[in-house]
Design an enzyme around this catalytic site. Sequence first.
Site, PDB file in Angstrom:
ATOM      1  N   ASP A  99       0.825  -1.203   0.000  1.00 27.75           N
ATOM      2  CA  ASP A  99       0.000   0.000   0.000  1.00 27.75           C
ATOM      3  C   ASP A  99       0.860   1.255   0.000  1.00 27.75           C
ATOM      4  OD1 ASP A  99       0.935  -0.481   2.574  1.00 27.75           O
ATOM      5  OD2 ASP A  99      -1.028  -0.327   3.551  1.00 27.75           O
ATOM      6  N   ASP A 102       6.822   4.026   3.570  1.00 27.96           N
ATOM      7  CA  ASP A 102       6.955   5.102   4.557  1.00 27.96           C
ATOM      8  C   ASP A 102       8.420   5.149   4.998  1.00 27.96           C
ATOM      9  OD1 ASP A 102       6.475   7.015   6.461  1.00 27.96           O
ATOM     10  OD2 ASP A 102       5.293   5.758   7.786  1.00 27.96           O
ATOM     11  N   PHE A 151      -0.781  11.253   8.188  1.00 32.23           N
ATOM     12  CA  PHE A 151      -1.311   9.913   8.379  1.00 32.23           C
ATOM     13  C   PHE A 151      -2.602   9.760   7.585  1.00 32.23           C
ATOM     14  CE2 PHE A 151      -3.065   6.139  10.198  1.00 32.23           C
ATOM     15  CZ  PHE A 151      -1.933   5.349  10.320  1.00 32.23           C
ATOM     16  N   ASP A 158      -5.202   1.446   7.076  1.00 36.36           N
ATOM     17  CA  ASP A 158      -5.995   1.478   8.312  1.00 36.36           C
ATOM     18  C   ASP A 158      -5.399   2.383   9.373  1.00 36.36           C
ATOM     19  OD1 ASP A 158      -3.705  -0.328   8.878  1.00 36.36           O
ATOM     20  OD2 ASP A 158      -4.735  -0.618  10.789  1.00 36.36           O
TER      21      ASP A 158
HETATM   22  P1  IMP Z   1       7.268   1.446   6.654  1.00 33.10           P
HETATM   23  O1  IMP Z   1       7.796   0.145   7.131  1.00 33.10           O
HETATM   24  O2  IMP Z   1       7.499   2.568   7.615  1.00 33.10           O
HETATM   25  O3  IMP Z   1       7.681   1.788   5.237  1.00 33.10           O
HETATM   26  O4  IMP Z   1       5.691   1.346   6.689  1.00 33.10           O
HETATM   27  C1  IMP Z   1       4.976   0.580   5.834  1.00 33.10           C
HETATM   28  C2  IMP Z   1       3.658   0.172   6.440  1.00 33.10           C
HETATM   29  O5  IMP Z   1       3.205   1.071   7.482  1.00 33.10           O
HETATM   30  C3  IMP Z   1       2.612   0.230   5.379  1.00 33.10           C
HETATM   31  O6  IMP Z   1       2.527  -1.008   4.693  1.00 33.10           O
HETATM   32  C4  IMP Z   1       1.367   0.576   6.130  1.00 33.10           C
HETATM   33  O7  IMP Z   1       0.754  -0.605   6.589  1.00 33.10           O
HETATM   34  C5  IMP Z   1       1.853   1.371   7.313  1.00 33.10           C
HETATM   35  N1  IMP Z   1       1.707   2.833   7.101  1.00 33.10           N
HETATM   36  C6  IMP Z   1       2.671   3.751   6.850  1.00 33.10           C
HETATM   37  N2  IMP Z   1       2.182   4.992   6.717  1.00 33.10           N
HETATM   38  C7  IMP Z   1       0.845   4.870   6.899  1.00 33.10           C
HETATM   39  C8  IMP Z   1      -0.255   5.816   6.880  1.00 33.10           C
HETATM   40  O8  IMP Z   1      -0.117   7.035   6.660  1.00 33.10           O
HETATM   41  N3  IMP Z   1      -1.484   5.282   7.120  1.00 33.10           N
HETATM   42  C9  IMP Z   1      -1.710   3.963   7.355  1.00 33.10           C
HETATM   43  N4  IMP Z   1      -0.720   3.053   7.365  1.00 33.10           N
HETATM   44  C10 IMP Z   1       0.541   3.504   7.143  1.00 33.10           C
HETATM   45 MG    MG Z   2       1.094  -2.606   5.265  1.00 35.38          MG
END
Ligand code: IMP
Ligand code: MG
Length: 182
Positions: A99, A102, A151, A158
């Site tokens: 999705d 981040d 966010f 979610d």
């Molecule tokens: P990362 O490991 O920080 O890159 O985060 C990835 C995961 O965090 C994604 O697959 C999402 O499930 C969740 N995530 C990151 N940012 C958001 C947001 O703004 N809203 C909801 N879920 C998020």
């Molecule tokens: Mg995810």
Amino acid sequence: MQSDIERVLFDGPAIHKRLEEMAAQITADYSDRELTVIAILTGSLMFMSDLLRRIPLPLKLDCLSVVSYHGKTQPSGEVIFKQLDVPDVADRDVLIVDDILDTGHTLAAVRKKLDIAKPRSIRICVLLSKRKRRARDVDADFVGFEIDDEFIVGYGLDFMERYRNLPYVGVLRKELLEQQNQ
Ligand code: IMP
Ligand code: MG
């Protein structure tokens, strides 16, 4: 649910228009190869199913269930795989679908895990990317939309397991996040 959303970033038609473009690019890139899609559950469900229905190529689909948030809005950096087995991707052209990119912790961990199985290639496809937040050296090859560090929820994403079924991507009202982080 609607009243919890501060503003809509991408409505259904805008998402679907962008998916047409992404699917066309992926179809062109993989036209002479057999694609293996690895969808990261649960956030990529809506994106993955709408995207793959627009890719008229023979492909295999597998899912990996990964937890990285533990119910809060700040990433912990810890990534937990819910299943012991990794899909058999030896010699395959893998496209990881998630999705949102981040901090990059999740996709860096997924890529590392799949790399062990010696695929022919690995590329990453995400609907959304928060450009400013990267903590790990991971980039996506196909990105739907670049967004600011806010966010967001909806269309699979979610907050505390809610809002995934919204048909659009929107910014969650700050008060709701603050309540939870207290
Ligand atoms: P990362 O490991 O920080 O890159 O985060 C990835 C995961 O965090 C994604 O697959 C999402 O499930 C969740 N995530 C990151 N940012 C958001 C947001 O703004 N809203 C909801 N879920 C998020
Ligand atoms: Mg995810």
